[in-house]
Structures are given as C-alpha cells and as structure tokens.
Write an enzyme that holds these catalytic residues in place. Structure first.
Site, mmCIF file in Angstrom:
data_model
loop_
_atom_site.group_PDB
_atom_site.id
_atom_site.type_symbol
_atom_site.label_atom_id
_atom_site.label_comp_id
_atom_site.label_asym_id
_atom_site.label_seq_id
_atom_site.Cartn_x
_atom_site.Cartn_y
_atom_site.Cartn_z
ATOM 1 N N GLU A 176 3.629 1.754 -10.842
ATOM 2 C CA GLU A 176 3.363 3.183 -10.730
ATOM 3 C C GLU A 176 4.691 3.920 -10.729
ATOM 4 O OE1 GLU A 176 1.560 4.154 -6.977
ATOM 5 O OE2 GLU A 176 2.936 2.884 -5.848
ATOM 6 N N LEU B 188 -0.396 3.093 -4.875
ATOM 7 C CA LEU B 188 -1.148 4.055 -4.092
ATOM 8 C C LEU B 188 -2.403 4.458 -4.859
ATOM 9 C CD1 LEU B 188 -1.041 5.909 -1.517
ATOM 10 C CD2 LEU B 188 -0.088 7.651 -3.033
ATOM 11 N N TYR C 21 1.815 11.195 5.108
ATOM 12 C CA TYR C 21 1.730 12.562 4.600
ATOM 13 C C TYR C 21 0.700 12.656 3.490
ATOM 14 C CZ TYR C 21 4.302 11.306 0.326
ATOM 15 O OH TYR C 21 4.663 10.761 -0.879
ATOM 16 N N ARG D 42 -8.011 9.881 2.513
ATOM 17 C CA ARG D 42 -6.867 8.975 2.384
ATOM 18 C C ARG D 42 -5.926 9.110 3.571
ATOM 19 N NH1 ARG D 42 -3.163 9.276 -2.929
ATOM 20 N NH2 ARG D 42 -2.508 11.194 -1.906
ATOM 21 N N LYS E 27 0.300 5.974 2.420
ATOM 22 C CA LYS E 27 1.140 7.095 1.996
ATOM 23 C C LYS E 27 2.124 7.431 3.122
ATOM 24 C CE LYS E 27 0.813 11.289 -0.791
ATOM 25 N NZ LYS E 27 1.475 10.712 -1.966
ATOM 26 N N ARG F 56 13.579 6.574 21.907
ATOM 27 C CA ARG F 56 13.760 5.702 20.754
ATOM 28 C C ARG F 56 13.612 4.239 21.144
ATOM 29 N NH1 ARG F 56 16.824 2.730 17.308
ATOM 30 N NH2 ARG F 56 16.689 3.321 15.094
#
Length: 287
Positions: free
Chosen positions: A182, A207, A33, A52, A149, A100
C-alpha cells in the site's frame, strides 16, 4: 477566521490548543487517529471511520474517550465552527496523560482526544486528478500491525519525504516478494487490461481503507469486477491504469511508478469515473 480545535472536552482556538507533555501519544505514539473527508458540507463515510476507530482502539486496549453519538456531535461541531464545506476533519485518541512508563497507566487514566478541521480546495484536487500523480517504491519497514491506524507513522513520513525528494507524490511499500502492499498514506490499485480492479487483500499487511471500501461499493453498483490479490510493480506498469485511494485524495490516478509511465502516462477513464461517482455512493452525514 480563526480555526477552532476540540481538546479534551473544550473548544479552543487552534493556535492555543495544546496537550500535556506526558500525553502518551507524544511520548510513545500510543494512540490512534482517523481522517474524514468533508465534501459539499457533508462528512463522508463517518460511520465507517468510527467503526474502524473502534477497532483500532480495541486492538490497543484504549477506551473510547466519549460515547459514539457525542463523538459524532463533536466532529460535526468542529466542522461547523471552522466553516468547512470542503476539507478534512482529523480525530486523534491517545491512552492519555500519565507518568512516563512503558507499562499501561492505571485503569482510571482518561483517554485524550483532539479533533481539528481544515479547508481544502476541491478545484486544486480536481486539477491534480486530471494530471495524475507519480509514485516511487520503497521496501517495507513498518511494524506488522499496520491494520491499526496508529499515530506511529515515522516510516510513512520518511517514505513520503523520499517521494517528495524524487519529485513524486506518494510512496508504495513493497513486500519481501516484490509485490505492492500500500502507499504511505493510501491504498494502491491497478486496472487490468480486461477492466478488473485489483487491490491487495486487507486481512493483514495493509490498512483496510474506508475510501477503498466505498470504491468497492461503486464497483459493485456499476458491475465492475474487483479482485483482492497481490500485484507486482511490473504488473502495475503494464496495467491499463493505476490509482490510489484515501480520504485525503479520494480516487487519484497514478501515471508513473519509479519514473516509468503507467500505460500511456495519462490518467485513465476508470479511475476518473470512480472519482466522479464517489460522492453519490459514499455515505454522507450533514455537518
């Protein structure tokens, strides 16, 4: 006004938006995301965010859901349809819908995409910055690839909840040597007594924040020295200032860590000046 979301090629009412129960983002957190700030009618640093996004997709071997230019148009259209002048636009891409199974689905499985936007109040954010926030520290318990991310954010959720229950607004993850990595949703910074900005290197373990990069641009423009190195909680507590950066917070002063004040316990002038300069230096795309 009803909010509008973009879901797999369609603009739909937000309260009717849905994804399939076998979307791999839901089943496996198999997706990535991005979140862009929207300020004064502009999407902030969109090219860097999409750069990114492309890296995250590549690291997980997920295809782009549509071309980059069409994706830019979708982001702008979602912001426009929601009449967001100040707020956030959220983009999520997963590996798609498939039976799945831990193995990747067949190569012809289309990635799934969701884009939403919401308004925020810049006055409330400015008020928070004028007061500053508190953070707590927690041991690092995330996977090693936090440079991606990913939507797999359960450790971040638990850390943020622990912070909330402690009366704080953010949690800083600590490395095994006790140095700060972070925040659960932000990058961490300090300002030394000499006025040097210090933040952990982004080669691994954190990140590579987009707002982090823009703050470095601001520092370069104003001849402020930046050091990319680890720092301890003790160094942060004795620093001139501390602050966090993210698209959701821009530059936000930190005035206490684990209940102990940073410097005099008030927002510092460096963090506030970086916040003030941010819009003028960040790359802006008209929504």
């Amino acid at each position: 006004m009803s909010r509008i979301a973009y879901v797999n090629g369609r603009y739909v009412p937000h309260n009717a938006a849905s994804v399939h129960i076998e979307d791999r983002g839901y089943q496996f957190a198999d997706g990535v995301y991005e979140v862009c700030e929207v300020a004064r009618g502009y999407i902030i640093d969109m090219p860097r965010h999409l750069d990114r996004l492309g890296r995250s997709l590549g690291e997980l071997r997920i295809s782009w859901p549509l071309g980059r230019k069409p994706l830019e148009m979708v982001l702008r259209e979602v912001v426009r349809r929601n009449k967001v002048v100040n707020g956030l636009v959220y983009l999520q891409v997963t590996r798609g819908v498939a039976k799945r199974d831990h193995f990747f689905p067949s190569a012809d499985t289309a990635p799934a995409i969701v884009v939403t936007a919401k308004r925020t109040d810049p006055r409330a954010a400015s008020k928070k910055a004028a007061k500053g926030i508190s953070v707590i520290t927690v041991p690092e318990n995330r996977w090693e690839r936090v440079d991606i991310k990913s939507v797999g954010l359960l450790p971040n959720v638990l850390a943020r909840q622990k912070a909330k229950e402690a009366g704080a607004q953010e949690a800083w993850f600590l490395d095994t040597d006790g140095t700060v990595k972070e925040g659960a949703a932000t990058n961490a910074w300090i300002v030394t007594g000499e006025g040097v900005l210090v933040t952990r290197p982004a080669e691994s373990g954190i990140l590579r924040g987009i707002t982090r990069a823009t703050v470095m641009d601001i520092a370069a423009r104003h001849n402020i020295k930046v050091e990319e190195r680890a720092f301890s909680v003790e160094e942060a507590l004795s620093a001139r200032e501390a602050f966090i950066t993210a698209a959701t917070t821009v530059v936000m002063p930190v005035v206490a860590i684990d209940g102990h004040p940073v410097a005099n316990g008030h927002p510092g002038s460096v963090a506030l000046s970086l916040r003030e300069a941010f819009f003028d230096v960040a790359e802006k795309t008209l929504a």
